[in-house]
Design an enzyme around this catalytic site. Sequence first.
Site, PDB file in Angstrom:
ATOM      1  N   GLN A  57       4.143 -13.347  -2.097  1.00 42.95           N
ATOM      2  CA  GLN A  57       4.939 -12.235  -1.554  1.00 42.95           C
ATOM      3  C   GLN A  57       5.738 -12.666  -0.328  1.00 42.95           C
ATOM      4  OE1 GLN A  57       1.782 -12.062  -2.552  1.00 42.95           O
ATOM      5  NE2 GLN A  57       1.182 -10.028  -3.243  1.00 42.95           N
TER       6      GLN A  57
ATOM      7  N   ASP B 110      -3.933  -2.548   3.992  1.00 43.49           N
ATOM      8  CA  ASP B 110      -4.155  -1.788   2.752  1.00 43.49           C
ATOM      9  C   ASP B 110      -5.188  -0.691   2.938  1.00 43.49           C
ATOM     10  OD1 ASP B 110      -3.054  -4.543   1.856  1.00 43.49           O
ATOM     11  OD2 ASP B 110      -2.690  -3.119   0.227  1.00 43.49           O
TER      12      ASP B 110
ATOM     13  N   ASN C  75      -6.431  -6.404   4.317  1.00 42.34           N
ATOM     14  CA  ASN C  75      -5.022  -6.753   4.047  1.00 42.34           C
ATOM     15  C   ASN C  75      -5.026  -7.984   3.147  1.00 42.34           C
ATOM     16  OD1 ASN C  75      -2.166  -6.236   4.509  1.00 42.34           O
ATOM     17  ND2 ASN C  75      -2.145  -8.140   5.645  1.00 42.34           N
ATOM     18  N   LYS C  76      -3.854  -8.395   2.743  1.00 35.37           N
ATOM     19  CA  LYS C  76      -3.704  -9.512   1.794  1.00 35.37           C
ATOM     20  C   LYS C  76      -4.602 -10.693   2.156  1.00 35.37           C
ATOM     21  CE  LYS C  76      -1.860  -9.599  -1.213  1.00 35.37           C
ATOM     22  NZ  LYS C  76      -2.582  -9.284  -2.486  1.00 35.37           N
TER      23      LYS C  76
ATOM     24  N   ARG D 238      -5.230   0.224  -8.858  1.00 31.18           N
ATOM     25  CA  ARG D 238      -5.565  -0.799  -7.859  1.00 31.18           C
ATOM     26  C   ARG D 238      -6.560  -0.187  -6.862  1.00 31.18           C
ATOM     27  NH1 ARG D 238      -1.002  -4.402  -5.457  1.00 31.18           N
ATOM     28  NH2 ARG D 238      -2.825  -5.773  -5.265  1.00 31.18           N
TER      29      ARG D 238
ATOM     30  N   ALA E 297       0.794  -1.234   0.000  1.00 32.14           N
ATOM     31  CA  ALA E 297       0.000   0.000   0.000  1.00 32.14           C
ATOM     32  C   ALA E 297       0.831   1.292   0.000  1.00 32.14           C
ATOM     33  CB  ALA E 297      -0.970  -0.035   1.173  1.00 32.14           C
TER      34      ALA E 297
HETATM   35  O1  MRU Z   1      -1.210  -7.102  -3.344  1.00 32.91           O
HETATM   36  P1  MRU Z   1      -0.084  -6.480  -2.575  1.00 32.91           P
HETATM   37  O2  MRU Z   1       1.192  -7.240  -2.614  1.00 32.91           O
HETATM   38  O3  MRU Z   1       0.090  -5.013  -2.952  1.00 32.91           O
HETATM   39  O4  MRU Z   1      -0.610  -6.501  -1.093  1.00 32.91           O
HETATM   40  C1  MRU Z   1       0.200  -6.005  -0.076  1.00 32.91           C
HETATM   41  C2  MRU Z   1      -0.329  -6.201   1.273  1.00 32.91           C
HETATM   42  O5  MRU Z   1      -1.404  -6.729   1.472  1.00 32.91           O
HETATM   43  C3  MRU Z   1       0.481  -5.642   2.394  1.00 32.91           C
HETATM   44  O6  MRU Z   1       0.347  -6.421   3.537  1.00 32.91           O
HETATM   45  C4  MRU Z   1      -0.015  -4.232   2.709  1.00 32.91           C
HETATM   46  O7  MRU Z   1      -0.060  -3.453   1.540  1.00 32.91           O
HETATM   47  C5  MRU Z   1       0.822  -3.564   3.711  1.00 32.91           C
HETATM   48  S1  MRU Z   1       2.384  -3.076   3.091  1.00 32.91           S
HETATM   49  C6  MRU Z   1       3.180  -2.228   4.285  1.00 32.91           C
END
Ligand code: MRU
Length: 343
Positions: A195, A236, A246-247, A90, A49
């Site tokens: 990730q 996010d 979040n993810k 996004r 994010a």
């Molecule tokens: O789809 P992504 O890789 O952008 O998702 C990222 C996440 O869900 C992270 O946990 C979140 O953005 C926090 S990053 C400090």
Amino acid sequence: MIKPVEWLDNPGIVRLLDQSRLPHRKVFINYSDYKDVAAAIKEMRVRGAPAIGVAAAYGIALGAKNLEANVPEVFLERLEEIIKTFEATRPTAVNLFKAAGQMRAAVKYGASPEDIKTALVQQAISLHQKEEESNISISKSGAGLLGSGATVLTHCNAGSLATAAYGTALGIIRFAHNQGKKISVFSTETRPLLQGARLTTWELKEWGIPVTLITDSMAGHFLSRGNIDCVIVGADRIAANGDTANKIGTYTLAVLARENGIPFYVAAPTTTIDPSLPSGKEIPIEQRKSEEVTHVQEVGIAPEGTQVQNPAFDITPHRYITAIITERGIIREPFGEGIKKAT
Ligand code: MRU
């Protein structure tokens, strides 16, 4: 220190570390067209994010810098098109929309296109610097929650790569490690785009922090066996009541943590809080393409034509969250009140 997102002033270039190639290849790409920066966000060459917000801010500055319109009205019209292109990349991480809003706010009424171009570059740089400062504050206060010998489970990647700065969830772990506390980490692999397996393990190894990689489905096993002292994840978007996007897979971990009496922390800058949304129900969830599920690193694993769902994020209701660690302090229940004060 690795720079996942960078602005190079002359002639004006956005340089990104292509996170889709990590950990095997460290490829930096120089972008001189804002549309390519927007595509890089969409394709998740830059992700996380706060890093998305920073990359979008630089991308907007880049697009403006290359505009050839001298008539102010035409310039502003084109600038708005550029900003909208980034806002369409996004949908879930609110940092992107806040960064876009801050770039709009840098445009002073009556200023010339040349002055606006300069102001936009400065605004993007300042936004990036603030991200670094808030990452350090989050990491410092979050580290106070970790005792020496702690084992932390984390999900996805919330390190330097995801923030273009020190890191949030991983920043806390890194700060505690640098204080001399013996911290070890369990990282979930984080399907579909891995990730955790590709990025979190890579960053922790670079920092010399012991990390054990597990598949997402192993989390319950380890959380129930006393192997984990706490869970720390990033976010996010956080709604006014503390519900957190979040993810995908974060919600599962929060429920498992509660079931096993383990603290569940969310670490995020206040730029990730969206006080305009009363609860997590209103947070838009990005749906991504089915190939991310039917394939692993471009190798097909499912029969052709298999029906797929691929929500990139889920919502963790605030009742499962022990605390939200921000640069303006650690917020606990009642989250609504703490969030109001912090934003
Ligand atoms: O789809 P992504 O890789 O952008 O998702 C990222 C996440 O869900 C992270 O946990 C979140 O953005 C926090 S990053 C400090």
